[in-house]
Design a protein around this motif. Structure first.
Motif, PDB file in Angstrom:
ATOM      1  N   ASP A 151      -8.165   6.663  -7.723  1.00 40.22           N
ATOM      2  CA  ASP A 151      -7.526   7.381  -6.628  1.00 40.22           C
ATOM      3  C   ASP A 151      -6.033   7.089  -6.551  1.00 40.22           C
ATOM      4  OD1 ASP A 151      -9.871   8.545  -5.952  1.00 40.22           O
ATOM      5  OD2 ASP A 151     -10.320   7.240  -4.245  1.00 40.22           O
ATOM      6  N   LEU A 152      -5.661   5.827  -6.740  1.00 41.23           N
ATOM      7  CA  LEU A 152      -4.250   5.474  -6.673  1.00 41.23           C
ATOM      8  C   LEU A 152      -3.440   6.165  -7.771  1.00 41.23           C
ATOM      9  CD1 LEU A 152      -4.429   1.642  -5.903  1.00 41.23           C
ATOM     10  CD2 LEU A 152      -3.579   3.432  -4.376  1.00 41.23           C
ATOM     11  N   VAL A 153      -4.045   6.371  -8.910  1.00 39.60           N
ATOM     12  CA  VAL A 153      -3.311   6.963 -10.026  1.00 39.60           C
ATOM     13  C   VAL A 153      -3.372   8.482  -9.990  1.00 39.60           C
ATOM     14  CG1 VAL A 153      -3.239   7.138 -12.548  1.00 39.60           C
ATOM     15  CG2 VAL A 153      -3.643   4.934 -11.480  1.00 39.60           C
ATOM     16  N   VAL A 154      -4.509   9.076  -9.602  1.00 44.31           N
ATOM     17  CA  VAL A 154      -4.723  10.520  -9.759  1.00 44.31           C
ATOM     18  C   VAL A 154      -4.429  11.290  -8.476  1.00 44.31           C
ATOM     19  CG1 VAL A 154      -6.435  12.274 -10.316  1.00 44.31           C
ATOM     20  CG2 VAL A 154      -6.386  10.118 -11.585  1.00 44.31           C
ATOM     21  N   ARG A 155      -4.935  10.817  -7.344  1.00 42.39           N
ATOM     22  CA  ARG A 155      -4.823  11.608  -6.119  1.00 42.39           C
ATOM     23  C   ARG A 155      -3.389  11.582  -5.587  1.00 42.39           C
ATOM     24  NH1 ARG A 155      -9.563  10.370  -1.933  1.00 42.39           N
ATOM     25  NH2 ARG A 155      -8.365  12.030  -0.887  1.00 42.39           N
ATOM     26  N   PRO A 156      -2.895  12.740  -5.144  1.00 42.77           N
ATOM     27  CA  PRO A 156      -1.509  12.772  -4.617  1.00 42.77           C
ATOM     28  C   PRO A 156      -1.367  12.087  -3.265  1.00 42.77           C
ATOM     29  CG  PRO A 156      -2.540  14.923  -4.405  1.00 42.77           C
ATOM     30  CD  PRO A 156      -3.488  14.085  -5.205  1.00 42.77           C
ATOM     31  N   GLU A 157      -2.462  12.006  -2.521  1.00 41.40           N
ATOM     32  CA  GLU A 157      -2.401  11.365  -1.198  1.00 41.40           C
ATOM     33  C   GLU A 157      -3.648  10.473  -1.049  1.00 41.40           C
ATOM     34  OE1 GLU A 157      -1.739  12.541   3.509  1.00 41.40           O
ATOM     35  OE2 GLU A 157      -1.927  14.104   1.990  1.00 41.40           O
ATOM     36  N   PRO A 158      -3.612   9.260  -1.673  1.00 32.51           N
ATOM     37  CA  PRO A 158      -4.810   8.409  -1.683  1.00 32.51           C
ATOM     38  C   PRO A 158      -5.204   7.935  -0.290  1.00 32.51           C
ATOM     39  CG  PRO A 158      -3.158   7.665  -3.286  1.00 32.51           C
ATOM     40  CD  PRO A 158      -2.488   8.660  -2.387  1.00 32.51           C
ATOM     41  N   ASP A 159      -6.478   7.838  -0.101  1.00 40.34           N
ATOM     42  CA  ASP A 159      -7.031   7.284   1.145  1.00 40.34           C
ATOM     43  C   ASP A 159      -8.105   6.269   0.719  1.00 40.34           C
ATOM     44  OD1 ASP A 159      -8.056   6.605   3.550  1.00 40.34           O
ATOM     45  OD2 ASP A 159      -8.701   8.620   4.126  1.00 40.34           O
ATOM     46  N   LEU A 160      -7.693   5.005   0.729  1.00 37.49           N
ATOM     47  CA  LEU A 160      -8.582   3.957   0.236  1.00 37.49           C
ATOM     48  C   LEU A 160      -9.280   3.275   1.400  1.00 37.49           C
ATOM     49  CD1 LEU A 160      -6.408   2.332  -2.575  1.00 37.49           C
ATOM     50  CD2 LEU A 160      -7.973   4.275  -2.719  1.00 37.49           C
ATOM     51  N   TYR A 161     -10.487   3.744   1.709  1.00 33.38           N
ATOM     52  CA  TYR A 161     -11.341   3.092   2.695  1.00 33.38           C
ATOM     53  C   TYR A 161     -10.609   2.887   4.022  1.00 33.38           C
ATOM     54  CZ  TYR A 161     -13.315   2.192  -1.868  1.00 33.38           C
ATOM     55  OH  TYR A 161     -13.771   2.364  -3.162  1.00 33.38           O
ATOM     56  N   GLY A 162      -9.994   3.972   4.475  1.00 31.42           N
ATOM     57  CA  GLY A 162      -9.314   3.938   5.765  1.00 31.42           C
ATOM     58  C   GLY A 162      -7.832   3.634   5.692  1.00 31.42           C
ATOM     59  N   VAL A 163      -7.354   3.239   4.534  1.00 30.72           N
ATOM     60  CA  VAL A 163      -5.914   2.959   4.364  1.00 30.72           C
ATOM     61  C   VAL A 163      -5.287   4.166   3.665  1.00 30.72           C
ATOM     62  CG1 VAL A 163      -4.186   1.424   3.385  1.00 30.72           C
ATOM     63  CG2 VAL A 163      -6.356   0.494   4.222  1.00 30.72           C
ATOM     64  N   ARG A 164      -4.427   4.897   4.381  1.00 28.42           N
ATOM     65  CA  ARG A 164      -3.810   6.109   3.848  1.00 28.42           C
ATOM     66  C   ARG A 164      -2.434   5.764   3.270  1.00 28.42           C
ATOM     67  NH1 ARG A 164      -6.220  10.799   5.229  1.00 28.42           N
ATOM     68  NH2 ARG A 164      -4.285  11.934   4.773  1.00 28.42           N
ATOM     69  N   PHE A 165      -2.170   6.305   2.089  1.00 26.36           N
ATOM     70  CA  PHE A 165      -0.884   6.130   1.441  1.00 26.36           C
ATOM     71  C   PHE A 165      -0.108   7.442   1.544  1.00 26.36           C
ATOM     72  CE2 PHE A 165      -3.528   2.872  -0.358  1.00 26.36           C
ATOM     73  CZ  PHE A 165      -2.676   1.801  -0.551  1.00 26.36           C
ATOM     74  N   PRO A 166       1.228   7.364   1.578  1.00 29.61           N
ATOM     75  CA  PRO A 166       2.029   8.600   1.702  1.00 29.61           C
ATOM     76  C   PRO A 166       1.847   9.516   0.501  1.00 29.61           C
ATOM     77  CG  PRO A 166       3.431   6.732   1.174  1.00 29.61           C
ATOM     78  CD  PRO A 166       2.092   6.179   1.498  1.00 29.61           C
ATOM     79  N   ALA A 167       2.010  10.788   0.760  1.00 23.62           N
ATOM     80  CA  ALA A 167       1.871  11.768  -0.320  1.00 23.62           C
ATOM     81  C   ALA A 167       2.999  11.583  -1.328  1.00 23.62           C
ATOM     82  CB  ALA A 167       1.885  13.190   0.249  1.00 23.62           C
ATOM     83  N   ARG A 168       2.704  11.906  -2.586  1.00 29.55           N
ATOM     84  CA  ARG A 168       3.706  11.770  -3.637  1.00 29.55           C
ATOM     85  C   ARG A 168       3.779  13.068  -4.424  1.00 29.55           C
ATOM     86  NH1 ARG A 168       1.189  11.302  -8.484  1.00 29.55           N
ATOM     87  NH2 ARG A 168      -1.018  10.698  -8.481  1.00 29.55           N
ATOM     88  N   THR A 169       4.944  13.236  -5.013  1.00 28.28           N
ATOM     89  CA  THR A 169       5.151  14.393  -5.892  1.00 28.28           C
ATOM     90  C   THR A 169       5.337  13.963  -7.347  1.00 28.28           C
ATOM     91  OG1 THR A 169       7.511  14.278  -5.426  1.00 28.28           O
ATOM     92  CG2 THR A 169       6.178  15.772  -4.061  1.00 28.28           C
ATOM     93  N   GLY A 170       5.685  12.708  -7.585  1.00 30.68           N
ATOM     94  CA  GLY A 170       5.849  12.167  -8.936  1.00 30.68           C
ATOM     95  C   GLY A 170       5.264  10.763  -8.972  1.00 30.68           C
ATOM     96  N   LEU A 171       5.944   9.886  -9.689  1.00 25.07           N
ATOM     97  CA  LEU A 171       5.497   8.496  -9.726  1.00 25.07           C
ATOM     98  C   LEU A 171       5.781   7.827  -8.397  1.00 25.07           C
ATOM     99  CD1 LEU A 171       6.708   7.444 -13.293  1.00 25.07           C
ATOM    100  CD2 LEU A 171       4.389   8.064 -12.568  1.00 25.07           C
ATOM    101  N   SER A 172       4.884   6.928  -7.998  1.00 29.37           N
ATOM    102  CA  SER A 172       5.054   6.229  -6.721  1.00 29.37           C
ATOM    103  C   SER A 172       4.757   4.753  -6.933  1.00 29.37           C
ATOM    104  CB  SER A 172       4.128   6.818  -5.665  1.00 29.37           C
ATOM    105  OG  SER A 172       4.274   6.122  -4.450  1.00 29.37           O
ATOM    106  N   TRP A 173       5.303   3.944  -6.027  1.00 29.49           N
ATOM    107  CA  TRP A 173       5.145   2.489  -6.160  1.00 29.49           C
ATOM    108  C   TRP A 173       3.698   2.042  -6.071  1.00 29.49           C
ATOM    109  CZ3 TRP A 173       2.785  -0.070  -2.234  1.00 29.49           C
ATOM    110  CH2 TRP A 173       2.693   0.600  -0.990  1.00 29.49           C
ATOM    111  N   TYR A 174       2.906   2.744  -5.235  1.00 23.44           N
ATOM    112  CA  TYR A 174       1.548   2.249  -5.043  1.00 23.44           C
ATOM    113  C   TYR A 174       0.654   2.500  -6.244  1.00 23.44           C
ATOM    114  CZ  TYR A 174       0.940   7.092  -3.397  1.00 23.44           C
ATOM    115  OH  TYR A 174       0.950   8.447  -3.277  1.00 23.44           O
ATOM    116  N   GLN A 175       1.132   3.318  -7.201  1.00 24.76           N
ATOM    117  CA  GLN A 175       0.349   3.464  -8.434  1.00 24.76           C
ATOM    118  C   GLN A 175       0.290   2.150  -9.228  1.00 24.76           C
ATOM    119  OE1 GLN A 175       2.573   7.013  -9.820  1.00 24.76           O
ATOM    120  NE2 GLN A 175       0.539   7.952 -10.095  1.00 24.76           N
ATOM    121  N   LEU A 176       1.289   1.271  -8.994  1.00 27.10           N
ATOM    122  CA  LEU A 176       1.278  -0.023  -9.663  1.00 27.10           C
ATOM    123  C   LEU A 176       0.171  -0.940  -9.142  1.00 27.10           C
ATOM    124  CD1 LEU A 176       5.126  -0.725  -9.738  1.00 27.10           C
ATOM    125  CD2 LEU A 176       3.682   0.192 -11.564  1.00 27.10           C
TER     126      LEU A 176
END
Length: 414
Positions: free
Chosen positions: A127-152
């Motif tokens: 999810d962190l790598v593929v989804r543009p707006e990951p939601d990991l078990y209640g923790v939402r990450f900001p939407a991305r259009t390219g590479l993002s820090w949370y992919q690390l």
């Protein structure tokens, strides 16, 4: 850094992961049968499935062969440093069955936890790598259009999962050693087997040392005397003694080789000494006259006094007594050639007493021991101790003799 990644790339980590997932597969199969995954909440599913799993595992642990199957599997997949740390024997007692039941439940619980963790972490990393707006078990990450820090975070999660698998595998191995390892009775049996084998090796070593050592000593003395004297009659007698001694040594060697080959599979069961068959063939005190005659032919006067009523001495004491006297006579011929030898043997006050003494000749002036750290005297002490007695050897200041004394209680030597 290499030390951090080396355990993650080891074959043991993945073999242990396979072992962990087998327990998880068992839980999944039971869950599909009862109570299923449709309808009840997660708490309801666990409340119904856990008792069923535990009951089935406990019932399986009651089968003796289950412990052996688990031991073999653990040896193959958990890869212990020493295979003997994990037993591969069926359960022989209720204690073994209880330990097997605890192992099965613990293994299944740990494997299920690791299996669920693998699924959750893998899904989160994807999810962190593929989804543009990951939601990991209640923790939402900001939407991305390219590479993002949370992919690390994805490789960090996978790295953590790898170490979770490593530590879970090590924990599983520790559980296997504790719960599938040899029981106290098995450890005791193994220790007794090692002690028995050690005693057998010591027996073989003593037999070879006493018999072959005596034969070689007599042969060397007789050959040397024949060369020095040069008398045809003496030479003929010396050769006769050498031949007789060699034949006896060959017989002793054959008996020792029979013991070494372990003839325990002969009809009737037991080893060669189990029924006393081979033991009866070993020489006893009744063969001492021939031993003394050999010593006399080597040039040493032998005075023997044997006060042992017929049938009074147990067979084992008779055989060990012969070997002790043989070693004493051999030492006298070797270290005090030509000197008188006296042997006293008696049964008195419930004990077997033996005394072998020889004068210390000019060939060994001031010698306090026949040989520093010699195997012969050590073997005599071992024979006496194994029979519950004691042995001593040393110079007697008053008589100027070298004295070997042995005392063994008859009730312990029987």
């Amino acid at each position: 850094m290499p030390r951090m990644f080396a355990p993650l790339l080891s074959a043991a980590a993945y073999a242990r992961l396979m072992h962990l997932l087998i327990g998880w597969i068992f839980v999944g199969v039971v869950l599909m049968v009862y109570p299923g995954t449709a309808g009840p909440t997660l708490g309801g599913i666990l409340a119904r499935a856990v008792p069923v799993d535990v009951a089935l595992l406990v019932l399986a642990a009651l089968v003796p062969a289950m412990r052996r199957a688990e031991g073999v599997q653990a040896r193959l997949l958990l890869m212990p440093d020493r295979e003997q740390d994990i037993a591969a024997e069926p359960a022989r007692s209720w204690a073994d069955r209880r330990r097997t039941a605890v192992w099965l439940v613990g293994r299944t619980a740990l494997g299920s936890a690791v299996g669920v963790a693998c699924i959750l972490v893998a899904m989160a990393a994807v999810d962190l790598v593929v989804r543009p707006e990951p939601d990991l078990y209640g923790v939402r990450f900001p939407a991305r259009t390219g590479l993002s820090w949370y992919q690390l975070l994805a490789p960090v999660l996978l790295f953590g999962l790898g170490w979770l698998i490593v530590w879970a595998g090590r924990l599983q191995l520790a559980m296997a050693i504790r719960l599938l390892g040899p029981s106290q009775a098995e450890r005791l049996a193994a220790a007794e087997l090692r002690a028995e084998r050690l005693l057998e090796r010591n027996l073989l070593a003593r037999e070879l040392h006493d018999s072959i050592g005596h034969a070689l000593t007599v042969t060397v003395i007789q050959a040397g005397a024949a060369r020095e004297v040069g008398d045809p009659a003496f030479v003929a007698r010396a050769l006769e003694v050498i031949e007789e001694t060699g034949r006896r040594a060959m017989d002793d060697l054959e008996r020792t080789l029979v013991l070494l080959r372990d003839t325990g599979d002969r009809p009737g069961g037991g080893g060669p000494a189990a029924e006393g068959g081979d033991a009866r063939e070993r020489p006893g005190i009744e063969q001492l006259p021939a031993l003394f005659e050999t010593a006399r032919s080597a040039g040493s006067q032998v005075e023997a006094w044997i006060d042992v009523p017929s049938g009074k001495l147990p067979g084992v004491l008779s055989r060990e007594g012969y070997r002790i006297v043989q070693e004493g006579v051999t030492n006298a011929l070797k270290y005090a050639p030509g000197q008188p030898i006296s042997v006293r043997m008696a049964v008195r006050e419930g004990a077997f007493e033996l005394r072998c003494a020889n004068a210390v000749g000019p060939a060994a002036p001031g010698r306090s021991t026949p040989r520093r750290g010699g195997k012969g005297l050590r073997g005599i002490r071992e024979r006496a101790v194994l029979l519950g007695g004691e042995a001593s050897a040393g110079s007697d200041a008053e008589s100027g003799e070298w004295v070997l004394a042995v005392r063994v209680p008859l009730r312990l030597g029987a």
